[in-house]
Structures are given as structure tokens and as C-alpha cells.
Design a protein around this motif. Structure first.
Motif, PDB file in Angstrom:
ATOM      1  N   HIS A  54      39.600  37.137  39.594  1.00 14.63           N
ATOM      2  CA  HIS A  54      39.668  38.575  39.866  1.00 14.63           C
ATOM      3  C   HIS A  54      38.540  38.909  40.844  1.00 14.63           C
ATOM      4  O   HIS A  54      37.364  38.882  40.480  1.00 14.63           O
ATOM      5  N   THR A  55      38.896  39.178  42.090  1.00 17.23           N
ATOM      6  CA  THR A  55      37.893  39.427  43.127  1.00 17.23           C
ATOM      7  C   THR A  55      37.979  40.870  43.607  1.00 17.23           C
ATOM      8  O   THR A  55      38.850  41.636  43.182  1.00 17.23           O
ATOM      9  N   THR A  56      37.093  41.239  44.503  1.00 17.01           N
ATOM     10  CA  THR A  56      37.105  42.593  45.057  1.00 17.01           C
ATOM     11  C   THR A  56      38.271  42.802  46.013  1.00 17.01           C
ATOM     12  O   THR A  56      38.571  43.943  46.389  1.00 17.01           O
ATOM     13  N   VAL A  57      38.935  41.725  46.404  1.00 11.39           N
ATOM     14  CA  VAL A  57      40.054  41.817  47.340  1.00 11.39           C
ATOM     15  C   VAL A  57      41.400  41.797  46.629  1.00 11.39           C
ATOM     16  O   VAL A  57      42.294  42.607  46.903  1.00 11.39           O
ATOM     17  N   ALA A  58      41.565  40.859  45.687  1.00 11.71           N
ATOM     18  CA  ALA A  58      42.843  40.706  44.985  1.00 11.71           C
ATOM     19  C   ALA A  58      42.652  39.806  43.778  1.00 11.71           C
ATOM     20  O   ALA A  58      41.563  39.269  43.544  1.00 11.71           O
ATOM     21  N   ASP A  59      43.732  39.642  43.011  1.00  9.57           N
ATOM     22  CA  ASP A  59      43.754  38.676  41.918  1.00  9.57           C
ATOM     23  C   ASP A  59      44.530  37.451  42.399  1.00  9.57           C
ATOM     24  O   ASP A  59      45.652  37.575  42.915  1.00  9.57           O
ATOM     25  N   THR A  60      43.929  36.287  42.237  1.00  9.71           N
ATOM     26  CA  THR A  60      44.599  35.053  42.657  1.00  9.71           C
ATOM     27  C   THR A  60      44.819  34.143  41.463  1.00  9.71           C
ATOM     28  O   THR A  60      44.036  34.145  40.505  1.00  9.71           O
ATOM     29  N   TYR A  61      45.893  33.358  41.546  1.00  8.48           N
ATOM     30  CA  TYR A  61      46.244  32.444  40.467  1.00  8.48           C
ATOM     31  C   TYR A  61      46.557  31.078  41.067  1.00  8.48           C
ATOM     32  O   TYR A  61      47.229  30.978  42.100  1.00  8.48           O
ATOM     33  N   ILE A  62      46.096  30.020  40.419  1.00 10.35           N
ATOM     34  CA  ILE A  62      46.408  28.651  40.819  1.00 10.35           C
ATOM     35  C   ILE A  62      47.031  27.959  39.614  1.00 10.35           C
ATOM     36  O   ILE A  62      46.447  27.933  38.528  1.00 10.35           O
ATOM     37  N   ASP A 114      24.355  41.707  43.870  1.00  6.29           N
ATOM     38  CA  ASP A 114      25.486  41.401  44.733  1.00  6.29           C
ATOM     39  C   ASP A 114      26.035  42.685  45.348  1.00  6.29           C
ATOM     40  O   ASP A 114      25.481  43.774  45.157  1.00  6.29           O
ATOM     41  N   SER A 115      27.128  42.580  46.087  1.00  6.37           N
ATOM     42  CA  SER A 115      27.672  43.735  46.801  1.00  6.37           C
ATOM     43  C   SER A 115      28.210  44.820  45.881  1.00  6.37           C
ATOM     44  O   SER A 115      28.442  45.952  46.314  1.00  6.37           O
ATOM     45  N   VAL A 147      33.297  37.487  43.078  1.00  5.20           N
ATOM     46  CA  VAL A 147      34.146  37.205  41.911  1.00  5.20           C
ATOM     47  C   VAL A 147      33.750  38.142  40.776  1.00  5.20           C
ATOM     48  O   VAL A 147      32.638  38.053  40.248  1.00  5.20           O
ATOM     49  N   LEU A 148      34.664  39.023  40.402  1.00 10.99           N
ATOM     50  CA  LEU A 148      34.380  39.959  39.314  1.00 10.99           C
ATOM     51  C   LEU A 148      34.571  39.293  37.950  1.00 10.99           C
ATOM     52  O   LEU A 148      33.850  39.589  37.008  1.00 10.99           O
TER      53      LEU A 148
END
Length: 318
Positions: A151-159, A258-259, A308-309
């Protein structure tokens, strides 16, 4: 009259005299710190010995006078008052301590004191800090799942375990194809390869220090990516932190935000044309943020920021 108040004898109180040297304000502001490591102390003492030799301070022979210290049949006469010589030498000592890389950070497991003390602060290097974080990482709970979510400030990614890559924005999931493998030295690792990777810090360091391949990222970036963006086990993360500590030119920056305003401790790795920085949560060992800055070349000044949140295993997307 106390030892800190012999104003009549030296013209100012002893405490003021002792603090009358270049760098005193910065030293006082630093608060209480632990002793230097043996290598750092050796470097500091070498600086002081060189300064003493340059200034020509020698032991005077004869009987001991008031406050004189007997040493090998002679005496060393104490320097009274805020002499220039003493200020210069102590100033050099302060400079040498800074040059030795002494940085303070909040030790894992401690909390800031509300009484004005510095019980949670210590003077350390990147090696000691990363070693501490390695211990924290090793104590985290192990988990499993079908996907690794970031879960990031840009989007949620999954692998997925088959390295399928998904991005969720505004509640909608999109398939982005196969995720590139994680890199460490000569190896390109998928999910299964990551599970089989050694966790021994010395072996991990040897992999990171393998001569770079074409288009390979730096050893620091390899470790930072595995620590911040992969389903590495607690034991592997602990080994990676220790391996990162073995990289030359890794520097402890200290406490930063952090930011998003979260507090953490930063370490940096400088190369010829770039600087990588990771901000670590000392309580959990989580990577809060990774920053890559170009310092030379056509991309000079360009910054890549990955915040990374939260991250962890999950069994579903969305």
C-alpha cells in the motif's frame, strides 16, 4: 567555593571555561551519548595526539606545584583559565569526534523520555544501527498468503506467487503482466527463488558485492528493494540488514521524517552519480520510504520516491 565556581582565580566559572571552545554549543545540544566505538575512539585520539605534538605541550620536570600531577618523575602543570591552547585542542577533539561518524538515533525498544533525559539515545554508526534493526526484523512474526500487497502513496500493488503483477487504483484492479524478478548479485529471483535464498549475512553480502552485470542496480538498491518490496521472511530480512551493514560507504543519517511525516531512521549509500536512502521504522524494521537521487550526469537532480504506507500478505486482491 565549588570546583565549578572559582571565578576569582580564573576570571570565569570553571564550567564556562570548560565549554569555551569551538563546537561546544553543538556538543551540549547533543545531550548524553554512549562512548565511541574502539575504532572511532582510536581515530579521535590520533587527532588529539597530533594536535598536542603540533602545539608543543610537554611535561615539565621538577616538584609538583598546586594541582600538579606527578608522572614519571616529572609534573604536568594544569592549564588554568580559558587558554587559547585548551580551546583549540578541545575544538579539535570535537571535530575529530564528528569526523569519526558519531550519529545519534533512538534505539529500538526505547521511548523518548518526558523528563528531559536521553535514555533512548546513543552514538552509533550505520553498522551498529543496521545490526540492531536486524535483531528487530528477526523477531517479527512470519506469515503467508497468495499475494504480497504494498500500500503506497501512489496505488496498491499485488504480486502473486506466480509473479503476476496487479495494480489497484480507485477500487479497480488492472493486470500489469509478469513482475520482473528480484535481483541480488548474479541471481534473479522469483517468489520461489526468494524462499530458497540463503539467509546467512556473509553469503548475502558476497552476493551483493559480486561484480555488477549490465543494467544491474547497486548492491544497496538490491537490498533495499528486497526489504521494502518483496515477501522476504523475517530471517531473510534480518540477514539482508546485516549484509547491508557490510557494504562500504553506507552512512547513518539519523532521525528524519518521510514525505508523509512519519518518523524513522535513515541510512544512505553514495555512489559516483547517485545517492540511495532508506528510512526505517526502528520499532518494526519496516522500510517507510526509499529515495534515489541522481547527483551527476544528464539526470542530475532527478529524484525517485517510493513511500510504503503498509505491506504484507493477503489472500485476495482489493
Amino acid at each position: 567555593m565549588t570546583m565549578y565556581d572559582n571565578t576569582e582565580e580564573i576570571g570565569m566559572n570553571e564550567r564556562s571555561a570548560l565549554l569555551d571552545f569551538p563546537g561546544a554549543d553543538e556538543l551540549a545540544a547533543a545531550g548524553l551519548v554512549e562512548p565511541l566505538s574502539e575504532p572511532a575512539l582510536a581515530r579521535v585520539l590520533a587527532e588529539v595526539e597530533a594536535a598536542v605534538a603540533t602545539e608543543g605541550i610537554t611535561a615539565a620536570t621538577g616538584s609538583t606545584g598546586r594541582g600538579g600531577l606527578k608522572a614519571g618523575g616529572g609534573t604536568v602543570t594544569p592549564i588554568r583559565g580559558p587558554s587559547r591552547r585548551r580551546r583549540v585542542l578541545i575544538g579539535m577533539l570535537t571535530t575529530a569526534a564528528v569526523a569519526a561518524g558519531v550519529v545519534t538515533y533512538t534505539h529500538p525498544g526505547t521511548t523518548p523520555s518526558s523528563t528531559g533525559t536521553h535514555s533512548g539515545v546513543r552514538a552509533d554508526t550505520a553498522t551498529v544501527f543496521l545490526d540492531d534493526i536486524s535483531t528487530v526484523a528477526a523477531t517479527q512474526s512470519a506469515a503467508t498468503g497468495k499475494y504480497w500487497k504494498s500500500h503506497t502513496t501512489v496505488a496498491d500493488t499485488y504480486i502473486s506467487q506466480s509473479m503476476q503483477y496487479y495494480v489497484v487504483t480507485n477500487g479497480k484492479a488492472a493486470t500489469k503482466g509478469k513482475r520482473p524478478d528480484w535481483q541480488i548479485g548474479p541471481k534473479d529471483l522469483d517468489w520461489k527463488g526468494l524462499e530458497q535464498l540463503t539467509t546467512d549475512p556473509a553469503q548475502l553480502l558476497a552476493l551483493l558485492q559480486t561484480p555488477p552485470r549490465p543494467k544491474s542496480i547497486s548492491p544497496f538498491d538490491q537490498a533495499a528493494t528486497l526489504l521494502s518490496d518483496s515477501p522476504a521472511s523475517p530471517k531473510l530480512r534480518a540477514g539482508l540488514f546485516k549484509a547491508m551493514a557490510g557494504l562500504k560507504a553506507v552512512k547513518l543519517v539519523g532521525q528524519v521524517k518521510d514525505s508523509t511525516g512519519r518518523a524513522g531512521t535513515a541510512v544512505e549509500f553514495a555512489e559516483a552519480k547517485s545517492v540511495g536512502r532508506v528510512i526505517v521504522d526502528p520499532k518494526t524494521s519496516a522500510i517507510l520510504e526509499y529515495t534515489f537521487t541522481w547527483t551527476a550526469g544528464p539526470s542530475k537532480g532527478k529524484v525517485t520516491l517510493h513511500t510504503v504506507l503498509s505491506s504484507g500478505f493477503t489472500d485476495k486482491i482489493g
